[in-house]
Write a protein that holds these residues in place. Structure first.
Motif, PDB file in Angstrom:
ATOM      1  N   GLN A 245       0.834  -1.203   0.000  1.00  0.00           N
ATOM      2  CA  GLN A 245       0.000   0.000   0.000  1.00  0.00           C
ATOM      3  C   GLN A 245       0.866   1.250   0.000  1.00  0.00           C
ATOM      4  OE1 GLN A 245      -2.595  -0.416   3.402  1.00  0.00           O
ATOM      5  NE2 GLN A 245      -4.075  -1.664   2.292  1.00  0.00           N
ATOM      6  N   THR A 249       1.251   4.153  -3.176  1.00  0.00           N
ATOM      7  CA  THR A 249       0.781   5.525  -2.922  1.00  0.00           C
ATOM      8  C   THR A 249       1.941   6.506  -2.854  1.00  0.00           C
ATOM      9  OG1 THR A 249       0.788   5.047  -0.538  1.00  0.00           O
ATOM     10  CG2 THR A 249      -1.298   4.800  -1.718  1.00  0.00           C
ATOM     11  N   ASP A 259      -4.218   0.684   5.571  1.00  0.00           N
ATOM     12  CA  ASP A 259      -5.659   0.869   5.470  1.00  0.00           C
ATOM     13  C   ASP A 259      -6.314  -0.508   5.491  1.00  0.00           C
ATOM     14  OD1 ASP A 259      -8.252   1.583   5.001  1.00  0.00           O
ATOM     15  OD2 ASP A 259      -7.849   2.768   3.203  1.00  0.00           O
ATOM     16  N   LYS A 262      -8.819  -1.603   2.855  1.00  0.00           N
ATOM     17  CA  LYS A 262      -8.339  -1.959   1.521  1.00  0.00           C
ATOM     18  C   LYS A 262      -7.749  -3.370   1.485  1.00  0.00           C
ATOM     19  CE  LYS A 262      -9.099   2.172  -0.256  1.00  0.00           C
ATOM     20  NZ  LYS A 262     -10.074   2.432  -1.336  1.00  0.00           N
ATOM     21  N   LYS A 391     -15.545   0.764  -4.001  1.00  0.00           N
ATOM     22  CA  LYS A 391     -15.098   2.130  -3.745  1.00  0.00           C
ATOM     23  C   LYS A 391     -13.706   2.374  -4.320  1.00  0.00           C
ATOM     24  CE  LYS A 391     -14.306   5.406   0.029  1.00  0.00           C
ATOM     25  NZ  LYS A 391     -14.326   5.617   1.498  1.00  0.00           N
ATOM     26  N   ASP A 392     -12.816   1.384  -4.167  1.00  0.00           N
ATOM     27  CA  ASP A 392     -11.460   1.544  -4.687  1.00  0.00           C
ATOM     28  C   ASP A 392     -11.474   1.638  -6.213  1.00  0.00           C
ATOM     29  OD1 ASP A 392      -8.390   1.215  -4.004  1.00  0.00           O
ATOM     30  OD2 ASP A 392      -8.794  -0.054  -5.748  1.00  0.00           O
ATOM     31  N   GLU A 395     -12.581   5.010  -7.300  1.00  0.00           N
ATOM     32  CA  GLU A 395     -11.553   6.035  -7.146  1.00  0.00           C
ATOM     33  C   GLU A 395     -10.466   5.925  -8.209  1.00  0.00           C
ATOM     34  OE1 GLU A 395     -10.217   5.289  -3.232  1.00  0.00           O
ATOM     35  OE2 GLU A 395     -11.915   6.275  -2.239  1.00  0.00           O
ATOM     36  N   THR A 396     -10.107   4.709  -8.583  1.00  0.00           N
ATOM     37  CA  THR A 396      -8.971   4.510  -9.494  1.00  0.00           C
ATOM     38  C   THR A 396      -9.356   4.494 -10.966  1.00  0.00           C
ATOM     39  OG1 THR A 396      -9.215   2.116  -9.165  1.00  0.00           O
ATOM     40  CG2 THR A 396      -7.625   3.269  -7.766  1.00  0.00           C
ATOM     41  N   THR A 443      -4.028   1.376  -7.421  1.00  0.00           N
ATOM     42  CA  THR A 443      -4.915   0.782  -6.438  1.00  0.00           C
ATOM     43  C   THR A 443      -4.183   0.522  -5.127  1.00  0.00           C
ATOM     44  OG1 THR A 443      -6.415  -1.063  -6.002  1.00  0.00           O
ATOM     45  CG2 THR A 443      -4.401  -1.565  -7.199  1.00  0.00           C
ATOM     46  N   ARG A 444      -4.920   0.595  -4.032  1.00  0.00           N
ATOM     47  CA  ARG A 444      -4.372   0.246  -2.721  1.00  0.00           C
ATOM     48  C   ARG A 444      -4.986  -1.043  -2.199  1.00  0.00           C
ATOM     49  NH1 ARG A 444      -4.728   5.389   1.117  1.00  0.00           N
ATOM     50  NH2 ARG A 444      -3.760   3.904   2.540  1.00  0.00           N
ATOM     51  N   LEU A 445      -5.771  -1.700  -3.034  1.00  0.00           N
ATOM     52  CA  LEU A 445      -6.323  -2.995  -2.654  1.00  0.00           C
ATOM     53  C   LEU A 445      -5.216  -4.042  -2.603  1.00  0.00           C
ATOM     54  CD1 LEU A 445      -9.657  -3.375  -4.658  1.00  0.00           C
ATOM     55  CD2 LEU A 445      -9.407  -3.234  -2.183  1.00  0.00           C
TER      56      LEU A 445
END
Length: 632
Positions: A245, A249, A259, A262, A391-392, A395-396, A443-445
């Protein structure tokens, strides 16, 4: 005795069932938890469990007390994902204390008052024993703390010179006439329909105590994680997920970027546990029909649509009200031979193809016929996606989630998604033929892929991962930690002993408002002793009797100290051969809010069962301050 109500403690069936049920928690305490094997004779299914929550979930609970306990553990697990073993064990230990009080002819109002007072003393000890996360990280990393500052009452900072001046229970307000400790708020346990056994005021009061000392981004997660891992090797996956993550980022290392929303898990059977790993993106399992489509799409940048509901014709959003007095009297089925569902499928498929959608992520379930039609037209539909995943991707990729597929337009479609085959299982001959990674840029997943040759073990591995993840999450969120390895419980025992000494000194000159206070508090202390000795014994380094002796010796040294004792998170003082830690590198911490709430719910559960039994036996609900109830 006129006006008195007689209670026979032998009829307190609820408390007896609670204490019996709590014995299930013994093997789930400490770092070396033992698995329990559950087999269903009717279905033939088997499962391995390593937590009280999962054990009760798979048992057939018919009595009301068992269902009450199960609901309490379920609500605690849903919020904190850890601490159910401590909750159930202490509920049983303090339930035995309440039964013993009844055997000693202690009136019910005195039991409730003294137990509530004892809990307040323990929570006050938690506030005094807590340490800031930054100081804990420095200790775990073998560095010197930035400032020689400790925590005072309610987490406030005090200098070392002020620490010695603080009495064990000085922060609790005293009655101006009697000098007896008062609770922060009067505890009134009433029979309600609440599933959570704590009001909003309780949650707010705990939250008010939590004042993080610094930005969590200043915390080095790689050093913090071992302190809250509680001996679980799966914490390494959580640290690796945090690193991924951070890298995605633009952060440096894994410092402070974590997070938990995520994170997702994917459990796969048939593979060795050595294959357990973490992957950036969302890894899901697909059926045979969808596997061939992945090979076609995996080198493309896909247009994605997000459905925040079910992909079916009869789905309605939450709150939908069907029009009243409306009756369908005819349909085109008689003319065209096509039903309403077929027309809806054609309409949705036309919309998807017109918008050039290649990937549809559905929060709920997808209509089987609709999924087949989409697969034939090179549109991949993946169902049961968590809201955090949608949601991710929103956003992406820029996609906008809609409730109904017929609402899709070109403004709702996102771009930049991609799919790739992670592992092909077609050779195993199982129903699931492929695990696919679905991701997008930036992505932060992160998916934790948990594997095992034993399918019954997968649920336990999943629970273990989420327990580690949420312990790290709560540590960063609370901003402070509590000493682990039984050290906090020893400090609470010390504070209870000091409090009883103060009460005895006050009782010499003043009328006692509760003559049985010492009796009840000592029984509560015995419950904490039982909990701590069980944790130490389950570590495999000593027997329960040796642990009990080590704790007693430590308490004798603490009770003889004039100054406020300092906590040691490696169990120093319990003896090097009995402590759960092994030097500075073995320091252990517990979550601040999780432990306090587990203790609160444990006592709330005991008092609720106690008052329920009383009401069943006597046919009345005792009011606070009533003393016309006598035990036999």
């Amino acid at each position: 005795m006129s006006g008195s109500t007689i209670i026979n403690q032998k009829r307190h069936i609820g408390l007896q069932k609670l204490t019996a049920l709590s014995t299930l928690a013994h093997s789930f305490l400490g770092p070396n938890k033992r698995h329990k094997f559950i087999h269903d004779d009717e279905s033939g299914d088997s499962v391995l469990v390593r937590s009280c929550f999962r054990l009760l979930q798979h048992l057939d609970l018919s009595c009301s007390v068992c269902q009450l306990v199960s609901e309490t553990l379920r609500s605690h697990q849903k919020v904190y994902h850890t601490g159910t073993g401590c909750l159930l064990f202490l509920a049983g230990a303090w339930g035995r204390a309440a039964l013993e009080c009844l055997h000693r002819d202690v009136a019910l109002p005195h039991i409730v008052s003294a137990m509530s007072e004892g809990l307040e003393v323990c929570l006050d000890a938690c506030g005094r024993s807590s340490v800031f996360v930054e100081d804990a990280v420095c200790s775990l990393a073998g560095l010197e703390a930035p400032d020689s500052i400790t925590l005072g009452p309610r987490g406030s900072k005090v200098t070392p010179s002020q620490t010695a001046a603080l009495a064990p229970s000085s922060s609790l307000p005293e009655h101006p006439r009697t000098g007896i400790l008062l609770n922060r708020k009067q505890r009134k346990i009433k029979l309600t329909h609440s599933r959570h056994f704590c009001s909003d005021e309780t949650e707010n009061s705990i939250g008010a105590l939590l004042t993080p000392s610094a930005d969590p981004k200043d915390v080095d997660i790689s050093h913090l994680a071992p302190g809250v891992s509680h001996g679980s090797e799966i914490m390494k996956l959580v640290v690796e997920a945090s690193r991924m993550q951070s890298e995605n980022t633009g952060s440096v290392g894994c410092r402070g970027v974590f997070d938990v929303n995520k994170l997702i898990t994917c459990t796969l059977s048939g593979l060795s546990e050595d294959c357990t790993c973490v992957q950036l993106g969302c890894v899901v399992q697909l059926s045979d029909e969808q596997a061939s489509l992945v090979h076609v799409l995996q080198r493309q940048r896909l247009n994605v649509a997000l459905i925040n509901g079910d992909l079916s014709e009869n789905y309605h959003h939450l709150g939908f009200t069907k029009p009243a007095n409306v009756r369908l009297v005819s349909h085109e089925l008689a003319v065209t031979g096509r039903g309403k569902e077929d027309e809806w499928i054609d309409k949705v498929l036309t919309i998807l193809l017109k918008l050039d959608v290649n990937l549809v992520l559905v929060h709920g379930v997808a209509n089987e016929k609709m999924s087949q039609q989409c697969t034939e037209h090179s549109v991949l539909v993946i169902e049961r996606m968590k809201p955090a995943i949608l949601k991710d991707f929103a956003e992406t990729t820029g996609a906008v989630a809609v409730s109904y597929a017929t609402q899709l337009s070109r403004y709702c479609v996102g771009t930049g998604a991609r799919v790739s085959a992670w592992r092909d299982f077609s050779q195993n001959g199982g129903k699931t033929s492929m695990a696919v990674n679905v991701a997008a840029d930036h992505t932060r997943l992160v998916t934790a892929i948990l594997t095992s040759h034993v399918p019954a073990k997968l649920q336990a591995l999943d629970d273990q991962f989420w327990g580690c993840a949420y312990r790290l999450h709560h540590a960063l969120e609370d901003g402070k930690l509590l000493p682990g390895a039984g050290e906090l419980e020893v400090q609470c025992l010390h504070h209870l002993h000091k409090h009883m000494e103060v009460r005895r000194g006050q009782r010499q000159d003043k009328a006692a408002d509760n003559p049985y206070s010492d009796t009840v508090l000592q029984l509560m202390a015995d419950g904490l002793m039982d909990f701590t000795s069980t944790v130490m014994a389950n570590s495999g380094q000593c027997s329960k009797m040796e642990a009990w002796t080590a704790i007693s010796n430590r308490l004798q040294r603490l009770d003889g100290c004039v100054e406020a004792p300092q906590c040691d998170t490696a169990g120093v003082g319990l003896g090097s051969s009995h402590g759960l830690g092994d030097g500075p590198a073995g320091k252990i911490y517990d979550n601040y809010k999780v432990k306090m709430e587990a203790w609160r719910r444990a006592l709330d559960l005991v008092l609720l069962v106690l008052l329920t039994d009383t009401e069943i036996i006597t046919g009345m609900e005792p009011e606070p301050g009533e003393e016309n109830i006598t035990t036999l």
